[in-house]
Design a protein around this motif. Structure first.
Motif, mmCIF file in Angstrom:
data_model
loop_
_atom_site.group_PDB
_atom_site.id
_atom_site.type_symbol
_atom_site.label_atom_id
_atom_site.label_comp_id
_atom_site.label_asym_id
_atom_site.label_seq_id
_atom_site.Cartn_x
_atom_site.Cartn_y
_atom_site.Cartn_z
ATOM 1 N N TYR A 99 -3.386 -3.917 -3.995
ATOM 2 C CA TYR A 99 -4.094 -2.933 -4.818
ATOM 3 C C TYR A 99 -3.487 -1.551 -4.604
ATOM 4 N N GLN A 100 -3.355 -0.801 -5.661
ATOM 5 C CA GLN A 100 -2.925 0.587 -5.550
ATOM 6 C C GLN A 100 -4.097 1.458 -5.101
ATOM 7 N N LYS A 101 -3.809 2.675 -4.712
ATOM 8 C CA LYS A 101 -4.843 3.621 -4.291
ATOM 9 C C LYS A 101 -5.882 3.812 -5.394
ATOM 10 N N ASP A 102 -7.147 3.925 -4.995
ATOM 11 C CA ASP A 102 -8.277 4.157 -5.899
ATOM 12 C C ASP A 102 -8.567 2.971 -6.825
ATOM 13 N N SER A 103 -8.215 1.774 -6.379
ATOM 14 C CA SER A 103 -8.542 0.560 -7.139
ATOM 15 C C SER A 103 -9.889 0.008 -6.682
ATOM 16 N N SER A 115 -6.405 0.680 3.618
ATOM 17 C CA SER A 115 -7.724 1.208 3.962
ATOM 18 C C SER A 115 -8.647 1.154 2.750
ATOM 19 N N LEU A 116 -9.922 0.894 3.018
ATOM 20 C CA LEU A 116 -10.932 0.771 1.970
ATOM 21 C C LEU A 116 -12.119 1.660 2.277
ATOM 22 N N LYS A 117 -12.918 1.923 1.257
ATOM 23 C CA LYS A 117 -14.185 2.627 1.459
ATOM 24 C C LYS A 117 -15.308 1.801 0.855
ATOM 25 N N ILE A 118 -16.440 1.766 1.559
ATOM 26 C CA ILE A 118 -17.658 1.154 1.067
ATOM 27 C C ILE A 118 -18.580 2.295 0.667
ATOM 28 N N ALA A 131 -13.709 0.235 -2.775
ATOM 29 C CA ALA A 131 -12.483 0.681 -3.443
ATOM 30 C C ALA A 131 -11.435 1.020 -2.397
ATOM 31 N N THR A 132 -10.184 1.054 -2.820
ATOM 32 C CA THR A 132 -9.102 1.371 -1.901
ATOM 33 C C THR A 132 -8.972 2.886 -1.714
ATOM 34 N N ILE A 133 -8.621 3.271 -0.517
ATOM 35 C CA ILE A 133 -8.306 4.674 -0.234
ATOM 36 C C ILE A 133 -6.799 4.875 -0.283
ATOM 37 N N SER A 134 -6.064 3.833 0.090
ATOM 38 C CA SER A 134 -4.606 3.846 0.038
ATOM 39 C C SER A 134 -4.142 2.504 -0.524
ATOM 40 N N LYS A 135 -2.859 2.366 -0.759
ATOM 41 C CA LYS A 135 -2.321 1.083 -1.203
ATOM 42 C C LYS A 135 -2.700 0.024 -0.164
#
Length: 214
Positions: free
Chosen positions: A31-35, A54-57, A94-98
């Protein structure tokens, strides 16, 4: 992929045959960033495993503002409690980075592994670690003020914040970017730390520690 899975505590003792089976019921995706990985309310049919990145919940409040709940770094399970409880994902991801994320068919995973007490115990231990992290976050927010929280995270070089920009760091610490930046500026003005290439270098560890070690 086997080597990456082995580095996740839950899969550390899995043999090659077990890991090969996981591979057959999984899809690896970059996944690319912000996916978006999943939205709140989506069916938790997949057990997601973060292999790299890295991801964010997060959740969105009634005004549409994003509320960051947790940051996840490489080699960990994602929202596994929803899988175990067979409930929709309670938050979005969502992703924070690739990032590289493995999506495991949880129904097949459950049928193959979680009927075995040994594997079920491994899964429960993973959940326990998640709960302990949540308790630490709650304790941190209840006992420390904003300056103390920033000082403690920088002093302990929290892995969850490495490589993150100020906006993400502030959200992870449950404060506004303006408050976070103001505190960082104060630390810099007092020659407690400096920042190079997005990384903090502590110049006075004792002084920084004094802000939270009371």
């Amino acid at each position: 992929m086997k080597d990456l899975l082995k580095k996740i505590p839950m899969f550390h003792d899995f043999n090659d045959e077990d890991l090969e089976y996981i591979k057959t019921i999984s899809t690896l995706k970059t996944y690319q960033k912000d996916s978006i990985i999943f939205f709140r309310g989506d069916d938790s049919k997949n057990l997601y495993i973060l292999l790299d990145g890295s991801l964010k919940i997060y959740k969105n409040n009634t005004k549409g503002n994003e509320i960051l709940l947790k940051i996840l770094k490489t080699k960990c399970l994602v929202a596994e409690l929803a899988n175990l409880e067979h409930i929709p994902y309670p938050s979005s991801c969502a992703t924070i980075s690739k990032s590289k994320v493995l999506a495991v068919d949880f129904k097949k995973f459950e049928e193959h592994f979680l009927n075995d007490p040994k594997f079920l115990l491994m899964f429960i231990k993973s959940l326990t670690k998640t709960i302990l992290m949540l308790e630490q976050t709650i304790s941190l927010n209840l006992t420390l003020d904003s300056t103390s929280k920033v000082a403690k995270h920088i002093y302990e070089a929290s892995p969850s914040l490495e490589g993150m920009n100020h906006k993400i760091r502030a959200a992870a610490l449950n404060m506004t970017p303006e408050t976070y930046s103001r505190i960082i500026r104060k630390f810099k003005d007092n020659n407690i730390l400096k920042e190079e290439n997005g990384k903090f270098i502590i110049l006075d560890r004792e002084k920084l520690r004094s802000y939270f070690d009371i």
